[in-house]
Scaffold this motif. Structure first.
Motif: not given
Length: 299
Positions: A64-66, A89-90, A95-97, A101-102
């Motif tokens: 989503a944010t690259e 790290m999130m 990243l949200q809960e 994530v790949r």
């Protein structure tokens, strides 16, 4: 080559998508001290069947944010389809809960140089920041340029950016000698230079004029060299004190006769005057003869 299955593995590489959750949600605060994640048991089974180099390193990608980062793995006890990550790290990957994530296996070179930049200057106020940093990085597997790590010390969290890494943008820091350099903190401000007082224009002009006057040469009386009328050096003391001779008008007939008498040789006195080289205006002998001639009656 793609192998169909519930986990979507690809060829000899490990690649899977998970929903991420913070470590605080699973009562695992020890994850915050490093860059390791917790993955499900199925990931371990797949990794065991592949020729994965140790230590196991992974690339994390937020589509989503690259945002891209790298991490290691601590345990394989997470629920299927989920991954547990440190909160810092999130935040670094935006990243949200519950976000997707790949995760992909990666091979990184050994790091030789990293440049770090603290967010605040108070990190440099620690008594020994180098020792604290070395202790913290022992819990890290890799560093990624452009990312941010968190250093916890004395119940306080310090965030540090990874400005540069060599020999690649992402490096492994396990069992390697890595040189570390620091950039000025983000909130660092250069000390202000003292400003010179502003001098009014009129005062500045007057000061310049005074300086110019002081620089000009001043008149000093009674200086210089003297010259004598007879051509001799002024340093040689005169034999007889010279008298001041008043200025005279054009010579009369009597003056001319006296000058002729003085110029004619008249014995020892004349030779003495020539040897001294002084200017003599008449003699005592000629003055007596002139007085007697005036007393005698004319024939």
């Amino acid at each position: 080559m793609f192998f169909p299955g519930r986990y979507g593995y690809r060829g000899s590489n490990f690649e899977q998508t998970y929903r991420c959750y913070p470590a605080s949600s699973f009562n695992k605060p020890h994850l915050e001290a490093g860059d390791k994640v917790i993955m499900p048991q199925s990931a371990l089974e797949r990794l065991s069947s592949l020729h994965i180099q140790y230590p196991m390193l992974f690339e994390l990608h937020n589509g989503a944010t690259e945002r891209i980062s790298h991490c290691g793995v601590l345990e394989f006890v997470a629920e299927e389809g989920t991954i547990i990550m440190p909160c810092w790290m999130m935040q670094n990957m935006l990243l949200q809960e519950g976000d997707i994530v790949r995760v992909k296996s990666a091979t990184l070179p050994k790091g030789t140089f990293v440049k770090l930049q603290p967010h605040t200057t108070d990190f440099l106020d620690i008594s020994n920041p180098k020792a604290i940093l070395e202790k913290t990085l022992r819990n890290f597997s890799c560093l990624t340029a452009g990312g941010t790590i968190m250093v916890a010390y004395n119940n306080k969290q310090y965030y540090i950016d990874i400005v540069e890494a060599k020999p690649a943008s992402a490096v492994c820091i396990i069992e390697t000698d890595c040189e570390v350099d620091f950039a000025p903190p983000l909130d660092y401000k250069e000390p202000e230079k003292p400003q010179r007082p502003v001098v009014p224009a009129r005062k500045a002009i007057s000061e310049d004029q005074d300086a110019n006057v002081e620089d000009e040469p001043k008149f000093k009386p009674f200086t210089g060299s003297a010259k004598r009328l007879d051509g001799r050096s002024s340093e040689q003391a005169p034999e007889v004190a010279s008298a001041t001779v008043p200025a005279r008008s054009a010579p009369t007939d009597s003056d001319k006769r006296e000058n002729k008498r003085a110029a004619a040789p008249s014995g020892a006195s004349t030779s003495t005057r020539q040897r001294t080289g002084k200017l003599v205006f008449g003699s005592s002998a000629s003055n007596k003869k002139e007085a007697q001639a005036q007393k005698e009656p004319a024939v």
